[in-house]
Design a protein around this motif. Structure first.
Motif, mmCIF file in Angstrom:
data_model
loop_
_atom_site.group_PDB
_atom_site.id
_atom_site.type_symbol
_atom_site.label_atom_id
_atom_site.label_comp_id
_atom_site.label_asym_id
_atom_site.label_seq_id
_atom_site.Cartn_x
_atom_site.Cartn_y
_atom_site.Cartn_z
ATOM 1 N N GLY A 120 0.882 -1.299 0.135
ATOM 2 C CA GLY A 120 0.095 0.031 -0.003
ATOM 3 C C GLY A 120 0.181 1.390 -0.039
ATOM 4 O O GLY A 120 1.840 1.322 0.209
ATOM 5 N N ILE A 121 0.271 2.441 -0.438
ATOM 6 C CA ILE A 121 0.988 3.817 -0.512
ATOM 7 C C ILE A 121 0.965 4.304 0.594
ATOM 8 O O ILE A 121 -0.860 4.746 0.549
ATOM 9 C CB ILE A 121 0.352 4.473 -1.552
ATOM 10 N N LEU A 122 1.456 5.131 1.127
ATOM 11 C CA LEU A 122 0.876 5.760 3.008
ATOM 12 C C LEU A 122 1.019 7.168 2.808
ATOM 13 O O LEU A 122 0.577 7.955 2.957
ATOM 14 C CB LEU A 122 1.788 5.353 4.168
ATOM 15 N N ALA B 248 6.554 6.761 -0.160
ATOM 16 C CA ALA B 248 5.884 6.032 1.295
ATOM 17 C C ALA B 248 4.758 4.945 1.598
ATOM 18 O O ALA B 248 4.296 4.882 1.611
ATOM 19 C CB ALA B 248 6.001 6.913 1.841
ATOM 20 N N THR B 249 5.381 3.557 1.670
ATOM 21 C CA THR B 249 4.899 2.507 1.770
ATOM 22 C C THR B 249 4.498 2.267 2.427
ATOM 23 O O THR B 249 5.536 2.326 3.701
ATOM 24 C CB THR B 249 6.163 1.295 0.954
ATOM 25 N N GLY B 250 3.277 1.595 3.104
ATOM 26 C CA GLY B 250 2.634 0.234 4.203
ATOM 27 C C GLY B 250 4.167 -0.461 4.400
ATOM 28 O O GLY B 250 4.171 -0.364 6.064
ATOM 29 N N GLN C 246 -0.600 9.746 12.518
ATOM 30 C CA GLN C 246 1.176 8.707 11.951
ATOM 31 C C GLN C 246 1.667 8.214 10.769
ATOM 32 O O GLN C 246 1.913 7.381 11.038
ATOM 33 C CB GLN C 246 -0.009 7.557 13.107
ATOM 34 N N LEU C 247 0.898 9.660 10.072
ATOM 35 C CA LEU C 247 1.304 8.540 8.900
ATOM 36 C C LEU C 247 2.507 9.778 8.082
ATOM 37 O O LEU C 247 2.964 11.168 8.362
ATOM 38 C CB LEU C 247 0.289 8.979 7.834
#
Length: 187
Positions: free
Chosen positions: A7-9, A23-25, A91-92
Motif C-alpha cells: 500500500g501507499i501511505l 512512502a509504502t506500508g 501517524q502517516l
C-alpha cells in the motif's frame, strides 16, 4: 505499470513533475521517474544521519571533557526519553519538495520496536524529519522531536521546512497545555 503490495501511505510529485516519491506500508521509500522507473528504494526509517553528518572536531568524548563539580553528574546521567507524538497526529508519513526540486523532505513517526511492547504507545513514538537529494540519497536527519505533528511544507525558496508542534499533553513536550506552535527547520 505495477503495484505496491504493502500500500501507499504518502506520495508526492516533484515541482517539475519529473520525479515521484512514495512512502509504502512496509516502511520503504521509493523514488521514481515520471515514467515510473525506480531511481532508488530505501528504508523509510534508518539509523544513518546522511551525507551531511556533523564532523567530530576532536574535542574528545563526554567522559574526558571538563564538566565542573555539578556538571559531572549531569553529563553521566541517562537522558530521559522525550515526549511522544501528538494525540492529534494521524501517524502517516508526509513528503514535501523544495521549490527547485533538488531536495525533498519526509516526516515519519518512529517505528514500533518489536522487542519493546511499550513502544507502540504514542508517548514513546516521535516524528523525525529526513532530507533527501533529488536522486534519493539521504542528506540529513533531525532529532526525534516531541509533539511534532504531521503538517509539513518546504518553503518554495528553500530556506525553511515548516511543521507544527503541540505541547502540554501526557507524554508530550514540556509547555503549557494546549500550546501549539509553528516550528521551522533548516536543511
Amino acid at each position: 505499470m505495477g503495484n505496491v503490495d504493502a500500500g501507499i501511505l504518502a506520495a508526492s510529485w516533484s515541482p517539475d513533475d519529473s520525479s515521484l516519491v512514495i512512502a509504502t506500508g512496509d516502511d520503504r521509500l521509493i523514488l521514481m521517474t515520471s515514467t515510473f522507473e525506480v531511481v532508488s528504494e530505501t528504508a523509510l526509517h534508518t539509523a544513518e544521519f546522511g551525507e551531511d553528518a556533523p564532523i567530530n572536531v576532536g574535542w574528545g568524548s563526554k567522559q574526558t571533557q571538563f564538566h565542573g563539580s555539578l556538571g559531572i553528574a549531569a553529563a553521566q546521567a541517562p537522558k530521559p526519553i522525550l515526549g511522544g507524538s501528538s494525540p492529534d497526529d494521524d501517524q502517516l508519513p508526509r513528503i514535501s519538495w523544495r521549490g527547485d526540486g533538488q531536495f525533498f523532505v519526509v516526516s515519519t513517526i518512529s517505528p514500533q520496536d518489536r522487542n519493546d511492547p511499550s513502544s507502540s504507545a504514542t508517548e514513546h513514538r516521535r516524528r523525525t524529519i529526513r532530507i533527501y537529494s533529488h536522486a534519493g540519497v539521504l542528506q540529513s536527519t533531525s532529532e526525534p522531536t516531541p509533539g511534532l505533528e504531521h503538517a509539513l511544507s518546504w518553503r518554495p525558496s528553500g530556506n525553511w521546512i515548516v511543521s507544527t508542534q503541540r505541547y502540554g499533553f501526557v507524554g508530550g513536550g514540556e509547555g503549557r497545555e494546549g500550546r501549539h506552535d509553528v516550528v521551522m527547520f533548516e536543511r
